[in-house]
Design an enzyme around this catalytic site. Structure first.
Site, PDB file in Angstrom:
ATOM      1  N   HIS A   1       7.029  16.597  21.295  1.00  0.00           N
ATOM      2  CA  HIS A   1       5.841  17.655  21.264  1.00  0.00           C
ATOM      3  C   HIS A   1       4.894  17.681  22.390  1.00  0.00           C
ATOM      4  O   HIS A   1       4.269  16.769  22.620  1.00  0.00           O
ATOM      5  CB  HIS A   1       5.195  17.057  19.857  1.00  0.00           C
TER       6      HIS A   1
ATOM      7  N   GLU B   1       4.347  13.532  22.477  1.00  0.00           N
ATOM      8  CA  GLU B   1       4.676  12.951  21.504  1.00  0.00           C
ATOM      9  C   GLU B   1       6.321  12.933  21.089  1.00  0.00           C
ATOM     10  O   GLU B   1       6.545  14.010  21.061  1.00  0.00           O
ATOM     11  CB  GLU B   1       3.894  13.397  20.158  1.00  0.00           C
TER      12      GLU B   1
ATOM     13  N   ASN C   1      -2.472  15.613  15.994  1.00  0.00           N
ATOM     14  CA  ASN C   1      -2.957  16.644  14.925  1.00  0.00           C
ATOM     15  C   ASN C   1      -3.423  16.083  13.667  1.00  0.00           C
ATOM     16  O   ASN C   1      -4.072  16.738  12.799  1.00  0.00           O
ATOM     17  CB  ASN C   1      -2.116  17.862  14.745  1.00  0.00           C
TER      18      ASN C   1
ATOM     19  N   SER D   1       5.060  21.649  16.083  1.00  0.00           N
ATOM     20  CA  SER D   1       3.740  20.854  15.909  1.00  0.00           C
ATOM     21  C   SER D   1       3.234  20.469  14.271  1.00  0.00           C
ATOM     22  O   SER D   1       2.499  19.700  14.137  1.00  0.00           O
ATOM     23  CB  SER D   1       2.609  21.547  16.407  1.00  0.00           C
TER      24      SER D   1
END
Ligand code: NAI
Length: 518
Positions: free
Chosen positions: A144, A156, A194, A123
């Site tokens: 991800h 992702e 993120n 991540s």
């Protein structure tokens, strides 16, 4: 069943929280899965827990017994890395350390065939850096998943500098076959979610630090008024304050300590104290059964008078749900034709009632020489149970009470914040837009994938770009410029693409971006 897309089993390395979830997803899609963990006990424990959980679903009538047993039979625990040799795709979900991941892929490359694809569930690490350990980095990408992997729709797919289009295409097809929604992005700090989500936490943490309101009131302003599924503070309690803080710190570091990602000292103190949220029994809230849950502070006017005259001014197309809310309540609006192009506002007797643009209500009142109450942004004013406002300091108590009574008559609870520029949801959405536009401008992902990722990865009610487009880029730009002037901090500096959109020099396309970076 998607097993035809691969000429061999899927290897999952690391049988922790994410690994076992990914193994379940692959097995559910028809693949044989080889599960490996350095700690053999971790693999067998994870598989036993999965068996128990899925069989409970069968007993509860939520899943088919045959399908479940077949799914479980497809997952095989292996105890030596060499047993992963036949896999067509290897996905790692091991410790979040670059050297450990690089070493794993070096070993796998020596064991597996030249056709095997490699994927990392990291991540925060650079896919390019992980892939650099391989002789053939072209066949490696990020995959991800979000936690819990079997439930969360978003994946992702992260393109390293060397990742080929063929690798991306196959992973994209697989993700769709696995009933996931893939968003493609470049390997860049935080990927999409993120990175773009940082202001969602940061703006509320700042408001808490500036003592604008209690955690429960701040959360209600984003959740019940703004339309987000959860308030930022309750969400960080769920994620874990340590985990959320570590992500912010890692993005902050990766962007060369750019102040727009500055970690919060309030959150750092929680981490220092071990108040990590639900998992430790205390974070911004307390989770022991004896504690009384804090409620948001609503302002309630029991017997005040309602406005005698309500007029609507300007163009309401940027606030369709607000216009619909007024209509739905049968409010007689006197349309003012002369101002059809300008920003929308209501006049409630002598009080101007308008959406904030990032200035203090007191400042606007001074400019307009009239009492002013500003309201906060919402994804849907009709559905929201709460509306957040702030009043100019020159207003009389009766003038502000008039607005509160009016909003109560529309069926809303009202949060009155101190005079705070851009209130809470507006400043958050303006910053989310700014970040998404910066990522778009830098070719990290397409506009469509940026919005998809935020709606499916963190359940935002609207994609930040669609939201910004609906409200108008000029409004977003003005909000950030006003915040920039108020705080005199580079945190709120508008990104170049926002300026171009606001000026009308370019328009946003929700189709794929042109890739200029080789
Ligand atoms: P975890 O700590 O629950 O599980 C990691 C597992 O990997 C452990 O069972 C450990 O024994 C094993 N392991 C460690 N080094 C190994 C090696 N060299 N070879 C084989 N097995 C090894 O970790 P978690 O939470 O599942 O995270 C795994 C990866 O997924 C990390 O890269 C993390 O950043 C990423 N991730 C985590 C998310 C989360 O919410 N937990 C969400 C998305 C990604």
């Amino acid at each position: 069943m998607s097993s035809f897309l691969l000429q061999g089993p899927v290897a999952v390395i690391g049988a922790g929280t994410m690994g076992i979830g990914i193994a379940q997803v692959a097995a559910a899609a028809g693949h044989n899965v080889l599960l490996f963990d350095v700690n053999v006990e971790a693999s067998t424990r994870a598989l036993t827990t999965l068996q128990q959980r899925l069989r409970q679903r069968v007993e509860a009538g939520k899943a088919d017994a045959n399908d479940t047993e077949q799914l479980l039979e497809r997952i095989q625990v292996v105890t030596a890395l060499s047993e992963l040799a036949p896999c067509a795709l290897a996905i790692e979900a091991i410790a979040e350390r670059l050297d450990v991941k690089q070493s794993l892929f070096r070993d796998l490359e020596a064991i597996c065939s030249q056709q095997t694809l490699f994927a990392s569930n990291t991540s925060s690490l650079s896919i390019t850096a992980i892939a650099s350990a391989l002789k053939h980095p072209q066949r490696m990408a990020g995959l991800h998943f979000f936690n819990p992997a079997p439930v969360m729709k978003l994946v992702e797919i992260v393109r390293g500098l060397e990742t080929t289009q063929a690798t991306l295409n196959l992973l994209q097809q697989l993700a769709v076959a696995w009933k996931k929604q893939p968003a493609i992005c470049r390997s860049a700090p935080g990927f999409i979610v993120n990175r773009v989500a940082r202001p969602f936490y940061a703006e509320t943490l700042r408001a808490l630090e500036e003592q604008v309101a209690s955690p429960a009131t701040l959360d209600a302003a984003l959740r019940d008024a703004g339309g987000f599924a959860m308030g930022p503070l309750q969400l960080t309690d769920l994620i874990g304050q340590d985990v959320n803080y570590a992500v912010t710190e890692s993005v902050f570091r990766a962007f060369g300590h750019d102040p727009r990602f500055q970690p919060s000292l309030v959150q750092q103190e929680l981490v220092n104290a071990g108040h990590l949220g639900r998992k430790s029994g205390r974070g911004f809230y307390r989770y022991d059964s004896s504690s009384i849950q804090e409620s948001p502070a609503f302002s309630c006017i029991e017997n005040g008078s309602l406005p005698q005259r309500i007029t609507a001014h300007g163009c309401w197309s940027s606030l369709p749900h607000f216009a619909a809310l007024l209509q739905q309540n049968g409010i007689a609006i006197e349309e003012q034709k002369e101002s059809a192009e300008s920003a929308p506002f209501l006049r409630l007797d002598e009080v101007i009632f308008m959406l904030s643009k990032g200035k203090l209500s007191s400042e606007v009142a001074e400019e307009m020489r009239t009492p002013v109450v500003q309201f906060d942004l919402s994804a849907n004013y009709q559905q929201a149970s709460v509306i957040t406002i702030s009043a100019a300091s020159c207003n009389t108590a009766a003038q502000t009470a008039l607005v509160i009574r009016f909003l109560q008559s529309l069926g809303k609870n009202v949060i009155v914040l101190p005079d705070y520029p851009a209130l809470l949801t507006l400043r958050t959405v303006a910053m989310l837009c700014n970040e998404a536009l910066d990522a778009l401008n830098k070719g990290i992902a397409s506009a469509a994938d940026l919005d998809l990722a935020m709606c499916r990865g963190v359940n935002y009610p609207l994609g930040p770009l669609a939201w910004g487009q609906q409200l108008g880029w000029q409004h977003i730009l003005a909000t950030l410029e006003n915040l920039n002037a108020f705080y005199a901090e580079p945190r709120y500096r508008p990104t170049s693409l926002l300026r171009q959109l606001a000026a009308g020099y370019v328009s946003l396309s929700f189709s794929a971006t042109q890739d200029l970076i080789p």
